[in-house]
Design a protein around this motif. Structure first.
Motif, PDB file in Angstrom:
ATOM      1  N   LEU A 241      38.996  36.635  45.503  1.00 18.33           N
ATOM      2  CA  LEU A 241      38.026  36.077  44.671  1.00 18.33           C
ATOM      3  C   LEU A 241      37.793  34.308  44.608  1.00 18.33           C
ATOM      4  O   LEU A 241      36.821  33.938  44.227  1.00 18.33           O
ATOM      5  CB  LEU A 241      38.349  36.522  42.889  1.00 18.33           C
ATOM      6  CG  LEU A 241      38.258  38.225  42.775  1.00 18.33           C
ATOM      7  CD1 LEU A 241      39.009  38.434  41.494  1.00 18.33           C
ATOM      8  CD2 LEU A 241      36.838  38.546  43.056  1.00 18.33           C
ATOM      9  N   GLN A 283      36.849  40.726  29.971  1.00 20.22           N
ATOM     10  CA  GLN A 283      36.006  40.187  30.995  1.00 20.22           C
ATOM     11  C   GLN A 283      35.849  38.866  31.031  1.00 20.22           C
ATOM     12  O   GLN A 283      35.357  38.270  30.066  1.00 20.22           O
ATOM     13  CB  GLN A 283      34.481  40.782  31.053  1.00 20.22           C
ATOM     14  CG  GLN A 283      34.638  42.534  31.217  1.00 20.22           C
ATOM     15  CD  GLN A 283      35.332  43.125  32.556  1.00 20.22           C
ATOM     16  OE1 GLN A 283      35.031  42.321  33.595  1.00 20.22           O
ATOM     17  NE2 GLN A 283      36.090  43.888  32.312  1.00 20.22           N
ATOM     18  N   LEU A 285      35.305  34.816  32.736  1.00 24.07           N
ATOM     19  CA  LEU A 285      34.375  34.027  33.722  1.00 24.07           C
ATOM     20  C   LEU A 285      35.400  32.705  33.684  1.00 24.07           C
ATOM     21  O   LEU A 285      35.558  32.240  32.566  1.00 24.07           O
ATOM     22  CB  LEU A 285      33.092  33.751  33.253  1.00 24.07           C
ATOM     23  CG  LEU A 285      32.406  32.760  34.279  1.00 24.07           C
ATOM     24  CD1 LEU A 285      32.211  33.203  35.731  1.00 24.07           C
ATOM     25  CD2 LEU A 285      30.981  32.362  33.649  1.00 24.07           C
ATOM     26  N   ARG A 330      36.133  36.492  37.172  1.00 26.94           N
ATOM     27  CA  ARG A 330      34.878  36.089  37.901  1.00 26.94           C
ATOM     28  C   ARG A 330      35.002  34.653  37.917  1.00 26.94           C
ATOM     29  O   ARG A 330      35.210  34.052  37.186  1.00 26.94           O
ATOM     30  CB  ARG A 330      33.623  36.637  37.434  1.00 26.94           C
ATOM     31  CG  ARG A 330      32.383  36.408  38.342  1.00 26.94           C
ATOM     32  CD  ARG A 330      32.260  37.797  39.340  1.00 26.94           C
ATOM     33  NE  ARG A 330      32.018  38.960  38.639  1.00 26.94           N
ATOM     34  CZ  ARG A 330      30.973  39.425  38.229  1.00 26.94           C
ATOM     35  NH1 ARG A 330      29.834  38.823  38.364  1.00 26.94           N
ATOM     36  NH2 ARG A 330      30.906  40.609  37.530  1.00 26.94           N
ATOM     37  N   THR A 332      33.892  31.027  39.546  1.00 28.11           N
ATOM     38  CA  THR A 332      32.721  30.244  40.193  1.00 28.11           C
ATOM     39  C   THR A 332      33.010  28.771  40.314  1.00 28.11           C
ATOM     40  O   THR A 332      33.568  28.403  39.558  1.00 28.11           O
ATOM     41  CB  THR A 332      31.252  30.415  39.280  1.00 28.11           C
ATOM     42  OG1 THR A 332      31.773  29.962  37.944  1.00 28.11           O
ATOM     43  CG2 THR A 332      30.856  31.992  39.056  1.00 28.11           C
ATOM     44  N   ASN A 341      25.660  34.316  37.354  1.00 28.20           N
ATOM     45  CA  ASN A 341      26.709  35.158  36.521  1.00 28.20           C
ATOM     46  C   ASN A 341      26.104  35.234  34.972  1.00 28.20           C
ATOM     47  O   ASN A 341      26.741  36.262  34.297  1.00 28.20           O
ATOM     48  CB  ASN A 341      28.230  34.673  36.581  1.00 28.20           C
ATOM     49  CG  ASN A 341      28.680  35.317  37.839  1.00 28.20           C
ATOM     50  OD1 ASN A 341      29.067  36.330  38.010  1.00 28.20           O
ATOM     51  ND2 ASN A 341      28.576  34.429  39.139  1.00 28.20           N
TER      52      ASN A 341
END
Length: 790
Positions: A241, A283, A285, A330, A332, A341
Motif C-alpha cells: 500500500l 475506513q 485515508l 488507503r 496517497t 479517492n
C-alpha cells in the motif's frame, strides 16, 4: 415548334456554361438555408427525453398543426427547386437540349418562354423559400421568448428566510458559473433553472424546487454494516500500500519492515489488555501532503544526504499503527490520487464532492490540509471534523481561530483553520491543547540490554547532527575542545567527496550511516551530545534507548517565535528552554543532562559526572510500539469532533458545576454524588481545577501539581458557579473571546468567561489574569491518557 439554328445552339450552351457558377450559388443558398433552419430549431423539432439533461424543461415548440404545415410547404418548395436544377443539368449535358427545354416548358412555363426567364423563375422560387424560412424563424423566436419567460416564472430565486443566501448565490452564478468547469459537470448551463437546481441539490444555499423529482436527492446511501477491527501482525500488504518510487517511501518501508516483529508482539500484548472490547473498523485515508510533487517534496531528495528524517519516521509509524490496529487503509502521496479517492469533480475545486466521503478518518499534514481545502469545495467544511493533522510542533488555539488570530496578531502561514485544537497531532506532548501522536523507538529485550551494558566504551561520544550546517554553531569549538580531552568524538555527517570543512579534524566522521549501523554506533557510545539543533527529533530517544546519556544545551533566554528564526511563523508561542524539552522534563537525569554550554566549568563538570554514571537502556512506554498502539486506539475509539458544538454557555445559562471544594480548600474536585458527564472523554471524574497564579499558564499550573492540563474540561468550569465554589470574589462577570479565559483579574475583581469554545486553551499567560485551569491525572509513561481513559 421552335426551331433552333446551329448558331443559337452554340449560344445556349455558352450561356449555360457561363451560368454554372450561378447554379452552384443557387444550390448553396438552398442548402445553407436548410442547415440554418435545422440548427436554429433543432432543439425544438423533437421533444426532450428525460435523460437528456436534468436542467432543461421539456418543450414542444413546433409540435402543433401550424408548424407542421409550414415545414411541409418548405419541403415541397425545396423539392421543386431540386427538380428544376436537375432539368438544367440535363439541358446542358444531354444530346437533345431542345427536347429537355420542351419538357421544362410543359411543366409550368408557357410556350416560347426563354431560358433566362426560366432561370429568373427559379431564383424567384428560392426567394420565396427564403421568405418562408424568415417567417418560420420569427415564429420560433416568439415561441422561444414565451418559453423562456415561462422558465423564469418557474425558476425565480425564492425569498425564504431559511435560505438567506440564495438570491446572492444565484447572482454570483449568473456572473461566474463559467469560472470553473465543475459547474457544467453538475449540469449548470447558464439558465436560471440550472442555477437553482445546482444551489439546492448539489449545494444547499437554496430550497428544493417544488416541481423537481426529489426522490433521488432524498435517497442517501445505506451505511455499511459495522465490522470489527482485528489486530494484524503480517505487514506485507501494508508495504504494498505504501507504494514506491520515492526515496522517502523506500526509507519508510525499510523502517516498517525492520520493526515488523516488534509491532506483532505489541499487538498481542494490547489484544490481551483490551480483552473482548469491540473495536469498529474505520475506513481511513492517509494523505502525506509534503511528499506530493505539488508541495515540492523537498524531503525525498535529501533522504540520502543527511536531511531530516523525523517526519518520515513518524509517518511510517502512523501507517504501521493504523494497519496493525486492523483498520481499512488507503495511502496517497500525489494530488491525483487524493482527488480520485475523495471523488473530486473535474475543475478548479469550487464544487462539492461527487459522492459522500467514504472515509471515517483522514490523516494528513498542513500541505495536505491546504490541498483538500482547494479541491473539496464546500465539502471541506462539511467533512473537516474527520481530519487529523500531523503537526510536528503543534498549533495553539489562539493561532487556530481565524477571526481571533487576525484581530490579535496571531495569524501565521500555518494556522487559522478553525479546527478543534485536538485535531492537531504532535510528535511530542508539547501542549495538551493538541493530541500527542508520537512515534516509536526500537525496544531492546533483556538479552540485548545486558550485551549493551557489557560493551559500552566509557570514553566514546557521538554528536547529534548529520548535516554540516549544524556544525557551524558559534562557540562549538570551545565545548568540543573540552569534550575531546575526555572522550573520543564520533560524527555521522554527510559528505560526497571530501570531509566537510565544518567538522574538526579530531572528530572521527563515519559519514551518513544506514539506521542499523547507526544503532550499532549508539550501542557502543557512552554519550550522545547535541549542539542545540535540530529541535525535538527522534534521535535522542533512540540514543537513550540504546544506553547512551543525552547531553544538551540549556537556552537562556528560551527560544520562541519572538527571538528565533526557526520558530518564527509557526502557530505557537511556546518557549523552548532546551534542545529537547520532552527529554528534559519527562525523562531527566541520569539519562538526560541539560547544562549551559557557555559555562565551561559547568560543562566540564557534567562530562566528568557522566563518565562515572552507569545507566541502563531506557525507553518511555509511550514511545514503544505497544504504547503508540494503545494511545491511537483510544483516540480512534473516543475522539469525536463531528458532534455539534455551539457557543460556550453564558454565565446566566450555565448549569451549576458538579464540583465541590477539596478538603484542603485549594482546588475543585468532581463531586462523588454528581453524575458523570455523558460522552465526556477523558472521564469527567478525573478533573481537578485550580486558580493559577498571575502570569502562569495552565500547562505549568497543572504540572506544578503533578497533573496534566485537560482542555476538554474547560466547558465544565466556564461558569460563575465555579468561581464561587473556589471562593473567588467576582464583583462582575463578563463573557468574551479570549484564549486566556476563564480567568480572574485581581485589580478590578472581575471574572471573565469564554465565549468561543475553540479558544479554550491550556497555553498562554498574562500577569493581569489568574487563569482557571482544568487538570487531570495521567498514566505513568502514557501522558496522553488518564488512568481510566483506555
Amino acid at each position: 415548334m421552335i426551331t433552333v439554328n446551329p448558331d443559337g445552339k452554340i449560344m445556349v450552351r455558352r450561356c449555360l456554361v457561363t451560368l454554372r457558377p450561378f447554379r452552384l450559388f443557387v444550390l448553396g443558398i438552398g442548402f445553407f438555408s436548410l442547415c440554418f433552419l435545422m440548427t436554429s430549431l433543432g432543439g425544438q423539432l423533437s421533444a426532450r427525453r428525460p435523460g437528456d439533461s436534468p436542467f432543461t424543461i421539456r418543450t414542444e415548440v413546433l409540435g402543433g398543426p401550424e408548424s407542421r404545415g409550414v415545414l411541409r410547404k418548405m419541403s415541397e418548395l425545396l423539392e421543386l427547386m431540386a427538380k428544376r436544377m436537375d432539368a438544367l443539368a440535363r439541358l446542358e449535358n444531354g444530346s437533345e437540349p431542345h427536347r429537355a427545354a420542351g419538357r421544362l416548358a410543359a411543366d409550368r412555363f408557357p410556350p416560347g418562354a426563354g431560358l433566362m426567364e426560366r432561370i429568373q423563375a427559379i431564383a424567384q422560387n428560392v426567394s420565396d423559400i427564403a421568405a418562408k424560412v424568415d417567417q418560420i424563424l420569427r415564429h420560433s423566436l416568439v415561441l422561444h421568448s414565451k418559453v423562456s419567460e415561462g422558465r423564469r416564472d418557474q425558476c425565480e430565486a425564492p425569498s425564504d428566510p431559511k435560505f438567506p443566501d440564495c438570491s446572492g448565490k444565484v447572482e454570483w452564478m449568473r456572473a461566474r458559473w463559467t469560472s470553473d468547469p465543475c459547474y457544467a459537470f453538475f449540469g449548470v448551463d447558464g439558465t436560471e433553472c440550472s442555477f437553482l437546481i445546482y444551489l439546492s441539490e448539489v449545494e444547499w444555499f437554496c430550497p428544493p424546487l417544488p416541481w423537481r423529482n426529489q426522490t433521488a436527492a432524498q435517497m442517501a446511501p445505506k451505511p455499511l454494516p459495522k465490522v470489527q477491527a482485528v489486530f494484524r501482525s503480517n505487514l506485507s500488504h501494508l508495504l504494498e500500500l505504501m507504494g514506491s518510487g520515492k526515496e522517502s517511501l523506500i526509507f519508510m518501508k525499510k523502517r516498517t519492515k525492520r520493526l515488523t516483529a516488534q509491532w506483532a508482539l505489541a499487538a498481542q500484548r494490547l489484544a490481551r489488555k483490551l480483552g473482548s472490547v469491540w473495536r469498529d473498523q474505520k475506513q481511513i485515508l492517509v494523505h502525506i501532503g509534503f511528499l506530493t510533487e505539488e508541495s515540492g517534496d523537498v524531503f525525498s531528495p535529501r533522504v540520502l544526504k543527511g536531511g531530516p528524517l523525523g517526519e518520515m519516521v513518524q509517518w511510517a509509524d502512523i501507517l504501521a499503527t493504523l494497519y496493525v490496529l486492523g483498520h481499512g487503509l488507503r495511502i496517497t502521496v500525489s494530488l491525483k490520487e487524493l482527488q480520485s479517492n475523495l471523488g473530486v469533480p473535474p475543475g478548479r475545486g469550487n464544487c462539492p464532492l461527487t459522492m459522500p466521503l467514504p472515509f471515517d478518518l483522514i490523516y494528513t499534514d498542513y500541505h495536505g490540509l491546504q490541498q483538500m481545502k482547494q479541491h473539496m469545495g464546500l465539502s471541506f467544511k462539511k467533512y473537516r471534523c474527520r481530519i487529523r493533522v500531523i503537526d510536528t510542533f503543534g498549533t495553539e488555539p489562539a493561532y487556530n481561530h481565524e477571526e481571533y488570530a487576525t484581530l490579535h496578531g496571531y495569524r501565521t502561514n500555518w494556522g487559522y483553520w478553525n479546527l478543534n485544537p485536538k485535531q492537531f497531532m504532535t510528535m511530542f506532548p508539547h501542549t495538551p491543547d493538541n493530541s500527542f501522536m508520537g512515534f516509536v523507538s526500537e525496544e531492546l529485550n533483556e538479552t540485548e540490554k545486558q550485551l549493551i551494558k557489557g560493551s559500552k566504551a566509557s570514553n566514546m561520544a557521538v554528536v547529534y547532527g548529520k548535516e554540516a550546517s549544524i556544525w557551524k554553531l558559534q562557540g562549538k569549538e570551545k565545548f568540543l575542545g573540552i569534550l575531546n580531552k575526555y572522550m573520543e568524538i564520533h560524527g555521522t555527517v554527510y559528505y560526497e567527496s571530501q570531509r566537510p570543512p565544518e567538522v574538526p579534524a579530531f572528530v572521527k566522521n563515519h559519514g551518513l550511516l544506514p539506521q542499523p549501523e547507526f544503532q550499532q554506533l549508539l550501542r557502543k557510545a557512552k554519550l550522545f551530545i547535541g549542539f542545540g539543533f535540530p529541535y525535538e527529533g527522534p534521535a535522542p530517544l533512540e540514543a537513550i534507548a540504546n544506553g547512551c546519556v543525552f547531553l544538551q544545551s540549556r537556552f537562556s533566554p528560551p527560544h520562541s517565535s519572538l527571538n528565533h528564526e526557526f520558530f518564527r511563523g509557526k502557530p505557537t508561542s511556546r518557549e523552548v528552554f532546551s534542545q529537547h524539552p520532552y527529554a528534559e522534563n519527562f525523562i531527566g537525569k541520569p539519562h538526560v543532562w541539560t547544562v549551559d554550554y557557555n559555562n565551561s566549568e559547568e560543562f566540564e563538570a557534567a562530562i566528568k559526572a557522566i563518565m562515572r554514571t552507569q545507566v541502563d537502556p531506557y525507553l518511555p512506554y509511550e514511545y514503544t510500539c505497544e504504547g503508540m498502539l494503545e494511545r491511537i486506539h483510544a483516540y480512534i475509539q473516543h475522539q469525536d469532533f463531528c458532534a455539534a458544538s455551539g457557543p460556550a454557555p453564558a454565565a446566566a445559562q450555565a448549569p451549576p458545576s458538579p464540583f465541590v471544594l477539596a478538603p484542603n480548600a485549594t482546588h475543585l474536585e468532581w463531586a462523588q454524588n454528581a453524575s458523570s458527564a455523558p460522552g465526556a472523554w477523558p472521564p469527567a471524574h478525573s478533573l481537578r481545577a485550580w486558580l493559577a497564579a498571575a502570569g502562569r499558564a495552565c500547562t505549568d499550573a497543572c504540572l506544578d501539581h503533578g497533573l496534566i492540563c485537560e482542555p476538554t474540561f474547560f466547558p465544565f468550569l466556564n461558569s460563575q458557579d465555579a468561581f464561587q465554589k473556589l471562593q473567588v470574589p467576582c464583583d462582575s462577570t463578563e463573557s468574551e473571546m479570549n484564549h486566556l479565559y476563564p480567568a480572574f483579574a485581581q485589580p478590578g475583581r472581575e471574572c471573565f468567561l469564554q465565549k468561543e469554545p475553540l479558544l479554550f486553551s491550556c497555553a498562554g499567560s498574562s500577569t493581569k489574569y489568574h487563569r482557571l485551569c482544568p487538570c487531570r491525572d495521567f498514566r505513568k509513561g502514557q501522558v496522553a491518557l488518564c488512568r481510566d481513559c483506555l
